[in-house]
Design an enzyme around this catalytic site. Structure first.
Site, PDB file in Angstrom:
ATOM      1  CG  PHE A 135      35.761  76.257 -73.266  1.00  0.00           C
ATOM      2  CD1 PHE A 135      36.780  75.836 -74.102  1.00  0.00           C
ATOM      3  CD2 PHE A 135      34.500  75.714 -73.442  1.00  0.00           C
ATOM      4  CE1 PHE A 135      36.546  74.884 -75.092  1.00  0.00           C
ATOM      5  CE2 PHE A 135      34.256  74.760 -74.431  1.00  0.00           C
ATOM      6  CZ  PHE A 135      35.281  74.342 -75.243  1.00  0.00           C
ATOM      7  CG  ASP A 220      29.158  80.697 -72.355  1.00  0.00           C
ATOM      8  OD1 ASP A 220      28.307  79.873 -71.956  1.00  0.00           O
ATOM      9  OD2 ASP A 220      30.075  80.408 -73.151  1.00  0.00           O
ATOM     10  CE  LYS A 250      29.750  71.747 -71.227  1.00  0.00           C
ATOM     11  NZ  LYS A 250      30.427  72.941 -71.686  1.00  0.00           N
TER      12      LYS A 250
HETATM   13  C1  LIG Z   1      30.901  73.522 -72.907  1.00  0.00           C
HETATM   14  C2  LIG Z   1      30.843  75.000 -73.043  1.00  0.00           C
HETATM   15  C3  LIG Z   1      30.633  75.607 -74.292  1.00  0.00           C
HETATM   16  C4  LIG Z   1      30.581  74.813 -75.576  1.00  0.00           C
HETATM   17  O1  LIG Z   1      29.495  73.962 -75.613  1.00  0.00           O
HETATM   18  P1  LIG Z   1      29.436  72.787 -76.741  1.00  0.00           P
HETATM   19  O2  LIG Z   1      28.082  72.194 -76.538  1.00  0.00           O
HETATM   20  O3  LIG Z   1      30.560  71.855 -76.431  1.00  0.00           O
HETATM   21  O4  LIG Z   1      29.600  73.439 -78.047  1.00  0.00           O
HETATM   22  C5  LIG Z   1      30.509  76.978 -74.326  1.00  0.00           C
HETATM   23  N1  LIG Z   1      30.597  77.724 -73.222  1.00  0.00           N
HETATM   24  C6  LIG Z   1      30.805  77.177 -72.012  1.00  0.00           C
HETATM   25  C7  LIG Z   1      30.876  78.059 -70.808  1.00  0.00           C
HETATM   26  C8  LIG Z   1      30.951  75.795 -71.878  1.00  0.00           C
HETATM   27  O5  LIG Z   1      31.186  75.261 -70.678  1.00  0.00           O
END
Ligand SMILES: *Cc1c(COP(=O)(O)O)cnc(C)c1O
Length: 404
Positions: A135, A220, A250
């Site tokens: 994700f 990420d 986050k």
């Molecule tokens: C939540 C998340 C995203 C997206 O972040 P948003 O602030 O919702 O755009 C991207 N990568 C990872 C691993 C995430 O957990």
């Protein structure tokens, strides 16, 4: 007190786009790891705004930093530099140990990943390799890297040339990566997939494979970063893993919207004037919030807290009847149930005063504030057996055929 004629949830349904489904609660206030709903009911927050409220709710250091900065200089655009923006970039580089790094600040995880995706295009290569179960966000570029069919399919065609390989499969990576690949994009621990931890040598192997083909290793760490797993970055748990690009969001802003794309060496110079931009990114209020988060994690040893409370949480989960596997590190934990009743656990948890989260039919995820207390986790321990029983009873009630 008179009950309001219309509830917040009813107004929501009439005014807010229905992208998330009906909200389970309307929340009005928070303090530490606790939140209160519109009826005054208190909940222990085991979700932390999805791994965002690293300092919990209404932390005085965050409130002070944001208030002071907003009353000094709130926003100026990226035609100008501000001290908080530069200090945040410097501190992120310091935490990564990247003296030759550069930072692009934005407002979300998806935006941090969009900037990284554009950066990879400047290598002269266009292919990307990502993992099944990944994700990376919901904007078109981030979505192109996200494997889940239900998220992707309504929006095809997406920016192209992404190859998905099974997560934690070195041979599959080896087969997919060649000298047409700009970057290998991986979460160190897959969050939305339910806290899926790869074998300890997987990221080192990914690094070796990427380097061997001249591809960038892009981690990420939007969910895993900024102390979540008990280290500043999840890849710091792994000897010798040194990505070229790290994306963050986050927990970085502790609730203020902050994203960061950090790249080192030549990768940090790929985006040049005119290549990318943002109006809000790096604005001094958001940067001041992130600086307060970093300062407080350091001053209050919240990395140590994430380790200690994380061990406690894992023990609580392992001790439950019906929990067959507990995954993760620090305060990022997954729990696999012995059947598909995770949604019922979330509902029963809510009735018992706990904010829980399901990432799949039989999977729970726990990403509470790093400041959560031992007493709150003791309370969870005491409440979980009845919550799990109630969930199983609810499934049996709606689905009398089900046997397990
Ligand atoms: C939540 C998340 C995203 C997206 O972040 P948003 O602030 O919702 O755009 C991207 N990568 C990872 C691993 C995430 O957990």
């Amino acid at each position: 007190m008179n009950a309001p004629a219309t509830t917040i949830q009813e107004r929501y349904a009439g005014a807010v786009m229905n992208t998330f489904g009906p909200p389970a609660l309307a929340l009005v206030r928070g303090a530490g790891a606790h939140v209160w709903d519109a009826d005054g009911r208190e909940y222990v927050d085991l979700l932390g705004g999805i791994a965002v409220n690293s300092l919990g709710h209404a932390h005085p250091a965050l409130v002070e930093a944001v208030t002071t900065q907003l009353s000094t200089l709130g926003h100026v655009s990226n035609f100008f530099a501000t001290e908080p923006q530069v200090a945040l970039a410097e501190q992120l580089l310091g935490l990564l140990g990247w003296s030759d790094g550069r930072v692009f600040l934005s407002n979300s995880g998806a935006e941090a990943n969009e900037a990284a995706l554009k950066l990879t295009r400047r290598t002269g290569r266009t292919r990307l390799v990502a993992a099944e179960g990944s994700f990376h966000g919901r904007t078109m570029g981030a979505l192109a890297l996200t494997s889940k069919a239900a998220y992707r399919e309504p929006f095809v065609p997406l920016p192209g040339e992404v190859t998905f390989v099974p997560y934690d499969d070195v041979a599959a990576l080896e087969a997919a990566v060649d000298d047409t690949v700009a970057a290998v994009v991986l979460e160190p621990v897959q969050g939305e997939a339910g806290v899926v931890v790869p074998s300890p040598d997987y990221l080192a192997a990914a690094q070796r494979i990427a380097r061997g083909s001249g591809a960038l290793l892009w981690l990420d760490e939007v969910q895993t970063g900024i102390g979540r797993t008990g280290a500043w970055f999840a890849h710091h748990h792994l000897e010798g893993v040194e990505p070229d690009v790290v994306t963050l969001a986050k927990g970085l802003g502790g609730g203020m919207p902050v994203g960061a794309t950090v790249a080192r060496g030549p990768a940090g110079a790929l985006l040049q004037p005119g290549n990318h931009g943002t109006t809000f990114g790096g604005n001094p209020v958001a940067a001041a919030a992130a600086l307060a988060v970093l300062r407080t994690i350091e001053a209050d040893d919240l990395l140590g807290a994430a380790v200690a409370r994380g061990e406690q949480l894992a023990a609580v989960l392992r001790g439950q009847v019906g929990v067959v596997e507990v995954t993760g590190a620090g305060l990022m934990r997954g729990a696999e149930l012995d059947g598909p009743y995770a949604a019922e656990v979330v509902a029963a948890g809510r009735s018992a005063g706990f904010i829980l989260n399901a990432t799949g039919p039989s999977r729970l995820r726990f990403v509470p504030p790093l400041v959560i207390s031992a007493a709150d986790l003791d309370a969870l321990d005491a409440a979980l057996p009845a919550i799990l029983d109630a969930a199983r009873a609810a499934v049996a009630h709606t689905n009398p055929e089900t046997t397990r």
